[in-house]
Enzyme design. Sequence first.
Site: not given
Ligand code: NAD
Ligand code: ZN
Length: 250
Positions: A64, A67, A100, A116, A127, A216
């Site tokens: 994390y 990230r 997130v 999320h 706590c 997408n």
């Molecule tokens: P995913 O990684 O599963 O899918 C990403 C999607 O974005 C794919 O379908 C891909 O084809 C598409 N994509 C990639 N580049 C693109 C662009 N430039 N323009 C348009 N589309 C594009 O992500 P998800 O569906 O969000 O699921 C992953 C889970 O992980 C989520 O629930 C989330 O909580 C978490 N997550 C969050 C982040 C963040 O906060 N940025 C990053 C990674 C994962």
């Molecule tokens: Zn605490």
Amino acid sequence: MIAEVAGVLASSKSAIAFTGAGISAESGVPTFRGRDGLWKRYRPEELATPEAFRTNPKLVWEFYKWRIKKILEAKPNPAHYSLVELEKMGILKAVITQNVDDLHREAGTKNLLELHGNIFRVRCTSCNYKEYLKESGRIEEVLQEDIPRCPKCGAYLRPDVVWFGEPLPEEVLSKAFKLAETADVVIVVGTSGVVYPAAYIPYIVKENNGTVIEINVQESGITPIADFFLRGKAGVILPKLVDEVRRIIE
Ligand code: NAD
Ligand code: ZN
């Protein structure tokens, strides 16, 4: 097709957006399922779990912190700003995100539902302590700790995000479902549409006779129900769409 989609948006009354990691890809935030999704040799599904945190909190925090640093280097891209524009025009009523990374908020989206959680929030594992690090100014401090501890009780802090296998925050989820039930249009941006219950959102809109617009770079779990599929990068397609909408309503 963009002109037709713009027409649908321009005449909509209750449009919402549903976004995933793909909308932040052009900002340099790694997606989970993309090629750059791996950290060290781990898949996110191995680290973003309560089990992983129980057995190795230090490793999970290391992931994390990596990230958080990546996200701190990132800025919102034209896709995030396009959704802000649509909100200002009175067309978009809410952005429901699975991300997130806080980039929708950074861009200026007002009505934002984070399904999320938020990587800049931490909460205590013992706590009820919660902290938004961007407000408390403790990001650097937390990044320096191996396993950050609660300032109130000393137990481990954890990122206030939803891990695989955990329930979503009830209040946010029910608000999102309600919005989806009454939305006449949903713009689905950059999500693989395989993480449930979040991925129900477009299905709920569709069931209630709303129009599903998808943006997408490739087909997703949502594509089978999309009325319009705009293939391409969100940061390219969305600004074009906003220009077209503006032309229609001005
Ligand atoms: P995913 O990684 O599963 O899918 C990403 C999607 O974005 C794919 O379908 C891909 O084809 C598409 N994509 C990639 N580049 C693109 C662009 N430039 N323009 C348009 N589309 C594009 O992500 P998800 O569906 O969000 O699921 C992953 C889970 O992980 C989520 O629930 C989330 O909580 C978490 N997550 C969050 C982040 C963040 O906060 N940025 C990053 C990674 C994962
Ligand atoms: Zn605490």
